[in-house]
Design an enzyme around this catalytic site. Structure first.
Site, PDB file in Angstrom:
ATOM      1  N   ALA A 153       0.831  -1.209   0.000  1.00  0.00           N
ATOM      2  CA  ALA A 153       0.000   0.000   0.000  1.00  0.00           C
ATOM      3  C   ALA A 153       0.865   1.257   0.000  1.00  0.00           C
ATOM      4  O   ALA A 153       0.605   2.210  -0.750  1.00  0.00           O
ATOM      5  CB  ALA A 153      -0.928  -0.008   1.207  1.00  0.00           C
ATOM      6  N   TYR A 154       1.891   1.266   0.834  1.00  0.00           N
ATOM      7  CA  TYR A 154       2.784   2.430   0.897  1.00  0.00           C
ATOM      8  C   TYR A 154       3.449   2.658  -0.461  1.00  0.00           C
ATOM      9  O   TYR A 154       3.480   3.791  -0.970  1.00  0.00           O
ATOM     10  CB  TYR A 154       3.831   2.205   1.981  1.00  0.00           C
ATOM     11  CG  TYR A 154       4.837   3.313   2.133  1.00  0.00           C
ATOM     12  CD1 TYR A 154       4.450   4.582   2.564  1.00  0.00           C
ATOM     13  CD2 TYR A 154       6.186   3.094   1.852  1.00  0.00           C
ATOM     14  CE1 TYR A 154       5.386   5.601   2.710  1.00  0.00           C
ATOM     15  CE2 TYR A 154       7.124   4.108   2.000  1.00  0.00           C
ATOM     16  CZ  TYR A 154       6.725   5.356   2.423  1.00  0.00           C
ATOM     17  OH  TYR A 154       7.646   6.367   2.567  1.00  0.00           O
ATOM     18  N   SER A 155       3.967   1.585  -1.071  1.00  0.00           N
ATOM     19  CA  SER A 155       4.612   1.712  -2.374  1.00  0.00           C
ATOM     20  C   SER A 155       3.637   2.208  -3.436  1.00  0.00           C
ATOM     21  O   SER A 155       4.003   2.990  -4.317  1.00  0.00           O
ATOM     22  CB  SER A 155       5.193   0.368  -2.813  1.00  0.00           C
ATOM     23  OG  SER A 155       6.230  -0.031  -1.951  1.00  0.00           O
ATOM     24  N   THR A 157       1.096   4.209  -3.046  1.00  0.00           N
ATOM     25  CA  THR A 157       0.885   5.657  -2.921  1.00  0.00           C
ATOM     26  C   THR A 157       2.084   6.433  -3.437  1.00  0.00           C
ATOM     27  O   THR A 157       1.931   7.493  -4.060  1.00  0.00           O
ATOM     28  CB  THR A 157       0.584   6.064  -1.468  1.00  0.00           C
ATOM     29  OG1 THR A 157       1.710   5.791  -0.619  1.00  0.00           O
ATOM     30  CG2 THR A 157      -0.640   5.346  -0.936  1.00  0.00           C
TER      31      THR A 157
END
Length: 246
Positions: A153-155, A157
């Site tokens: 998820a972080y990647s 974004t």
């Protein structure tokens, strides 16, 4: 209003980590700096005071980067205090780690709100207000190009941030304004250290050929180059500042 003979920078997330180091680095280069923060008021004002004690000019302004009115107010404050804006560094961000199968969608929404919507809101104001010769530097992550479990998820974004960087650089044709992203590798910040034990940190530190973790100052030096006249021929790029991990 301060005299406007020097360049002016707005740094979001300027109260800690890479943002705080960037505030210090740009001030050392002679820029007046607006320290944007959403929490950590004392840290933000301490950053501004540190610049003032060293003979520079800075002020701290609270702004949630996902709130359009807050971001506009941050830029208004910079223009009112210093007469214009030449550099924008968007360092504010959020990181939540979990396997894709386990991540709560509410956590995904929070990541999107800060990392994607916030980046877009800041980039939008920068596109409207940066003076000729100016620079916008967004923050991504090297994990976008090096997939790691739990970073999905972080990647995702930050992948959006990289896409935005490349598009906006082309949209600003004729404005003499550059748009780049810096994608740090493992860097010793509170956000990176959270939840990691000594064994895991040692593994991260062993991966780069330089055999250490990055520091906020390492990343701030790259940002300062891109923000400077010396870095003005670099445009529409993602710089992976990670000690050679990938």
């Amino acid at each position: 209003m301060w005299p406007t003979s020097t360049r002016v920078a707005v740094v979001t997330g300027g109260s800690r980590g890479i943002g705080r180091a960037t505030v210090s680095r740009l001030a050392a280069d002679g820029l007046a700096v607006v320290v944007g923060y959403v929490a950590g008021k004392e840290q933000a004002w301490a950053a501004a005071q540190e610049v003032a004690v060293a003979g520079g000019r800075a002020l701290a302004v609270q702004a949630d980067v996902a709130v359009e009115a807050d971001v506009a107010g941050l830029f208004d404050a910079a223009e009112e205090a210093f007469g214009g804006i030449d550099v924008v560094v968007h360092s504010a961000g959020r990181m939540t780690l979990a396997p894709v199968s386990d991540l709560a969608l509410a956590d995904l929404d929070n990541l999107y709100r800060t990392n994607v919507r916030g980046s877009f809101a800041v980039a939008q104001q920068a596109a409207r207000r940066l003076r000729g010769g100016g620079a916008l530097v967004l923050l991504s992550t090297s994990v976008v190009a090096r997939p790691l479990p739990r970073y999905g998820a972080y990647s995702a974004t930050k992948g959006a941030v990289e896409a935005l960087t490349k598009v906006l650089a082309r949209e600003l044709r004729g404005r003499d304004v550059t748009v780049n992203a810096v994608a740090p590798g493992p860097t010793v910040t509170d956000m990176f250290l959270d939840g990691k034990d000594e064994e895991l940190l040692a593994r991260f530190a062993a991966e780069p050929p330089l055999e250490r973790l990055g520091t906020p100052a390492d990343v701030a030096d790259v940002i300062a180059f891109l923000a400077s006249p010396a870095g003005h021929w670099v445009n529409g790029q993602v710089i992976r500042a990670n000690g050679g991990v990938i």
